[in-house]
Design a protein around this motif. Structure first.
Motif, PDB file in Angstrom:
ATOM      1  N   LYS A 177     100.226  18.900  75.775  1.00 43.67           N
ATOM      2  CA  LYS A 177     101.326  18.919  74.806  1.00 43.67           C
ATOM      3  C   LYS A 177     100.772  19.087  73.395  1.00 43.67           C
ATOM      4  N   PRO A 178     101.255  20.086  72.639  1.00 43.41           N
ATOM      5  CA  PRO A 178     100.728  20.307  71.286  1.00 43.41           C
ATOM      6  C   PRO A 178     101.071  19.150  70.355  1.00 43.41           C
ATOM      7  N   TYR A 179     100.115  18.849  69.500  1.00 41.68           N
ATOM      8  CA  TYR A 179     100.343  17.807  68.491  1.00 41.68           C
ATOM      9  C   TYR A 179     101.038  18.408  67.281  1.00 41.68           C
ATOM     10  N   LYS A 180     102.043  17.675  66.775  1.00 42.61           N
ATOM     11  CA  LYS A 180     102.612  17.975  65.469  1.00 42.61           C
ATOM     12  C   LYS A 180     102.040  17.002  64.451  1.00 42.61           C
ATOM     13  N   ALA A 181     102.033  17.409  63.205  1.00 45.06           N
ATOM     14  CA  ALA A 181     101.508  16.512  62.174  1.00 45.06           C
ATOM     15  C   ALA A 181     102.280  15.206  62.141  1.00 45.06           C
ATOM     16  N   SER A 182     103.575  15.269  62.465  1.00 44.28           N
ATOM     17  CA  SER A 182     104.402  14.052  62.446  1.00 44.28           C
ATOM     18  C   SER A 182     104.040  13.098  63.583  1.00 44.28           C
ATOM     19  N   ASP A 183     103.319  13.599  64.607  1.00 43.72           N
ATOM     20  CA  ASP A 183     102.917  12.731  65.724  1.00 43.72           C
ATOM     21  C   ASP A 183     101.750  11.817  65.356  1.00 43.72           C
ATOM     22  N   PRO A 208      86.482  18.007  73.027  1.00 42.22           N
ATOM     23  CA  PRO A 208      87.362  16.944  72.523  1.00 42.22           C
ATOM     24  C   PRO A 208      87.102  16.598  71.061  1.00 42.22           C
ATOM     25  N   VAL A 209      88.183  16.256  70.369  1.00 47.46           N
ATOM     26  CA  VAL A 209      88.095  15.767  68.995  1.00 47.46           C
ATOM     27  C   VAL A 209      88.963  14.523  68.869  1.00 47.46           C
ATOM     28  N   VAL A 210      88.688  13.736  67.836  1.00 42.96           N
ATOM     29  CA  VAL A 210      89.513  12.562  67.533  1.00 42.96           C
ATOM     30  C   VAL A 210      90.309  12.863  66.259  1.00 42.96           C
ATOM     31  N   LEU A 211      91.540  12.398  66.244  1.00 45.13           N
ATOM     32  CA  LEU A 211      92.443  12.608  65.115  1.00 45.13           C
ATOM     33  C   LEU A 211      92.854  11.261  64.533  1.00 45.13           C
ATOM     34  N   VAL A 212      92.790  11.150  63.229  1.00 46.20           N
ATOM     35  CA  VAL A 212      93.304   9.967  62.518  1.00 46.20           C
ATOM     36  C   VAL A 212      93.976  10.436  61.238  1.00 46.20           C
ATOM     37  N   ARG A 213      94.905   9.644  60.771  1.00 46.90           N
ATOM     38  CA  ARG A 213      95.588   9.943  59.506  1.00 46.90           C
ATOM     39  C   ARG A 213      95.182   8.903  58.466  1.00 46.90           C
ATOM     40  N   LEU A 214      94.749   9.379  57.313  1.00 46.59           N
ATOM     41  CA  LEU A 214      94.332   8.522  56.207  1.00 46.59           C
ATOM     42  C   LEU A 214      95.166   8.846  54.974  1.00 46.59           C
ATOM     43  N   PRO A 215      95.351   7.889  54.102  1.00 47.49           N
ATOM     44  CA  PRO A 215      96.007   8.214  52.830  1.00 47.49           C
ATOM     45  C   PRO A 215      95.174   9.246  52.059  1.00 47.49           C
ATOM     46  N   ARG A 220      87.384  11.028  50.498  1.00 47.12           N
ATOM     47  CA  ARG A 220      86.234  11.304  49.626  1.00 47.12           C
ATOM     48  C   ARG A 220      85.354  12.382  50.271  1.00 47.12           C
ATOM     49  N   LEU A 221      86.015  13.462  50.683  1.00 43.79           N
ATOM     50  CA  LEU A 221      85.288  14.524  51.367  1.00 43.79           C
ATOM     51  C   LEU A 221      84.320  15.213  50.412  1.00 43.79           C
ATOM     52  N   PRO A 222      83.110  15.551  50.880  1.00 46.33           N
ATOM     53  CA  PRO A 222      82.161  16.283  50.029  1.00 46.33           C
ATOM     54  C   PRO A 222      82.692  17.681  49.706  1.00 46.33           C
ATOM     55  N   PRO A 223      82.152  18.316  48.673  1.00 44.75           N
ATOM     56  CA  PRO A 223      82.685  19.621  48.249  1.00 44.75           C
ATOM     57  C   PRO A 223      82.728  20.665  49.363  1.00 44.75           C
ATOM     58  N   GLU A 224      81.705  20.690  50.239  1.00 40.24           N
ATOM     59  CA  GLU A 224      81.687  21.721  51.285  1.00 40.24           C
ATOM     60  C   GLU A 224      82.741  21.483  52.364  1.00 40.24           C
ATOM     61  N   LEU A 225      83.363  20.294  52.370  1.00 41.22           N
ATOM     62  CA  LEU A 225      84.392  19.986  53.368  1.00 41.22           C
ATOM     63  C   LEU A 225      85.783  19.879  52.755  1.00 41.22           C
ATOM     64  N   GLN A 226      85.913  20.284  51.517  1.00 39.10           N
ATOM     65  CA  GLN A 226      87.223  20.273  50.889  1.00 39.10           C
ATOM     66  C   GLN A 226      88.155  21.241  51.622  1.00 39.10           C
ATOM     67  N   GLY A 227      89.369  20.775  51.918  1.00 39.13           N
ATOM     68  CA  GLY A 227      90.325  21.603  52.638  1.00 39.13           C
ATOM     69  C   GLY A 227      90.236  21.466  54.140  1.00 39.13           C
ATOM     70  N   TYR A 228      89.344  20.626  54.647  1.00 38.59           N
ATOM     71  CA  TYR A 228      89.221  20.431  56.087  1.00 38.59           C
ATOM     72  C   TYR A 228      90.324  19.521  56.639  1.00 38.59           C
ATOM     73  N   ASP A 229      90.977  18.751  55.782  1.00 35.10           N
ATOM     74  CA  ASP A 229      92.034  17.860  56.246  1.00 35.10           C
ATOM     75  C   ASP A 229      93.385  18.555  56.136  1.00 35.10           C
ATOM     76  N   ALA A 230      94.367  17.999  56.853  1.00 38.11           N
ATOM     77  CA  ALA A 230      95.744  18.505  56.780  1.00 38.11           C
ATOM     78  C   ALA A 230      96.621  17.392  56.250  1.00 38.11           C
ATOM     79  N   ASN A 231      96.680  17.290  54.916  1.00 40.24           N
ATOM     80  CA  ASN A 231      97.486  16.252  54.254  1.00 40.24           C
ATOM     81  C   ASN A 231      97.089  14.848  54.742  1.00 40.24           C
ATOM     82  N   GLY A 232      95.765  14.617  54.808  1.00 43.64           N
ATOM     83  CA  GLY A 232      95.266  13.313  55.209  1.00 43.64           C
ATOM     84  C   GLY A 232      94.893  13.207  56.671  1.00 43.64           C
TER      85      GLY A 232
END
Length: 327
Positions: A177-183, A208-215, A220-232
Motif C-alpha cells: 500500500k503506497p504511503y501518503k505524507a498524511s500517513d 527497506p527504509v525507515v520513515l519518521v516525521r520531525l518538526p 539540521r541537515l548538512p548542505p549536501e542533504l538539503q531538500g532530502y526531506d519532504a516537509n519534515g
C-alpha cells in the motif's frame, strides 16, 4: 712436479670413493605393492577433495557442515598417508656413519647423487605416481579455494552497490500500500519499500527504509542533504552501518527538551543515529552515518523517491566508504 702428484692423488681418492659407494650401496628392488598403495591413497584424497566441492555447492544436503569437515579431513588424511607410505617404502633408507672430511666433500656429494639415482630406479610407475600426486594436489587446492567463492564475484561487484530506488518510485508498506505524507505521524516509526518490488527482493539490503516525521524547525541537515526531506518527513536505510542489522527502534522523546532528541536505534549493538542531522552517529559502534533517501510528495499526496541513497548501503566493510550507490 708437486702439483702433478697432488692431482694424481686426488684422482685416486675420487675413484676409490666412487667405487666404495657403488659397491656398498646395492640397488634396491622395485616395490610394486607400495606404488599401488600410494596411488590408491592419492586417488582417495582427490575423491574426498572433489566431494568437498560438491557438498559445498549443494546447499540442500543435511548436515552440510559435518560433511564438509569430514570430506576435507579425509582428503588431508589420505594425502598424508600416501606421503608416509612413499617415504617409507619407495625412498631408500640408508644410514652411514663416518667422520666428516675436513676439506674434501666430493664423496658426500657422490653419495647424494647415488641416493637420488636409487630413488628413480626403485619407482617403476613414475609418470603414474606423478599424475596421481598432481591430481590429489589439484583437487585439494580446488577444495581449499572453493569457500572463496562465497565472497561473491571477483569482477562483478557493481551488484553490491545497486539499489531498487529510482526517481519517482513510490514508497509502500509491507503489503504494497503506497504511503501518503498524511500517513506519517509525528513520533511514529514506519518501514517502507519500493513500489512493485517482488517479495523475494524485499530482503535485499538496499530495499527497506525507515520513515519518521520531525518538526521542520528541528532539522539540521548538512548542505549536501538539503531538500532530502519532504516537509519534515525523512527516510533512511533500515540497515545499520555497523554490522548490517535492522534498525527497528525509534526513540521519540515524550518530554522535550528535557529528554534526548529523537534517534533511530539498532537493538543488536545499540548504534544510535540522529534523523534530524542526516543520520549521523550519536552513540554506539557504527563507524558512519545512515544512508539517506531523498523523498518528495507528489500532487496526489504520495511519497516518492527523488533518486537513490546519498551513500552506499550496508555495513562498513572495505570499499563501502569509497563507492556510491547506483540505481
Amino acid at each position: 712436479m708437486s702439483r702433478k702428484r697432488d692431482l694424481l692423488l686426488a684422482g685416486i681418492v675420487l675413484l676409490a670413493g666412487k667405487l666404495r659407494i657403488r659397491k656398498g650401496a646395492p640397488k634396491p628392488e622395485p616395490n610394486h605393492g607400495a606404488e599401488l598403495r600410494v596411488l590408491a591413497l592419492l586417488g582417495l584424497s582427490a575423491l574426498c577433495s572433489t566431494a568437498f566441492v560438491v557438498v559445498y555447492a549443494v546447499d540442500s544436503l543435511p548436515n552440510q557442515t559435518q560433511l564438509l569437515g569430514a570430506s576435507l579431513g579425509l582428503a588431508l588424511l589420505f594425502l598424508a598417508a600416501a606421503l608416509i607410505v612413499a617415504g617409507q617404502k619407495l625412498v631408500p633408507q640408508e644410514d652411514e656413519v663416518e667422520e666428516y672430511p675436513p676439506v674434501d666433500h666430493e664423496p658426500e656429494q657422490l653419495a647424494i647423487v647415488e641416493i637420488v639415482e636409487e630413488i628413480g630406479e626403485r619407482v617403476t610407475r613414475r609418470r603414474l605416481l606423478t599424475l596421481g600426486l598432481l591430481g590429489a594436489g589439484g583437487a585439494l587446492g580446488a577444495a581449499l579455494l572453493t569457500p572463496a567463492l562465497s565472497f561473491g564475484p571477483v569482477l562483478r561487484i557493481g551488484s553490491y552497490f545497486a539499489t531498487p530506488w529510482r526517481r519517482g518510485r513510490r514508497l509502500v508498506d509491507e503489503d504494497g500500500k503506497p504511503y501518503k505524507a498524511s500517513d506519517i505521524e509525528p513520533d511514529g516509526f514506519y518501514t517502507a519499500f519500493p513500489e512493485d518490488l517482488p517479495t523475494e527482493l524485499k530482503e535485499e539490503l538496499a530495499a527497506p527504509v525507515v520513515l519518521v516525521r520531525l518538526p521542520v524547525s528541528t532539522l539540521r541537515l548538512p548542505p549536501e542533504l538539503q531538500g532530502y526531506d519532504a516537509n519534515g518527513i525523512v527516510a533512511y536505510s533500515k540497515i545499520c552501518t555497523h554490522a548490517g542489522c535492522a534498525i527497528s527502534l525509534y526513540r521519540a522523546p515524550l518530554f522535550q527538551p528535557d529528554e534526548p532528541r529523537p534517534a533511530l536505534v539498532c537493538p543488536c549493538h545499540y548504534s544510535t543515529f540522529d534523523p534530524s542531522d542526516g543520520g549521523s552517529v550519536i552513540f554506539g559502534p557504527a563507524g558512519r552515518k545512515l544512508p539517506m533517501l531523498p523523498v518528495y510528495v507528489d500532487p496526489r499526496g504520495y511519497l516518492r523517491a527523488r533518486h537513490t541513497f546519498d551513500e552506499a548501503v550496508g555495513p562498513s566493510w572495505w570499499g563501502v566508504r569509497n563507492r556510491k550507490p547506483t540505481p
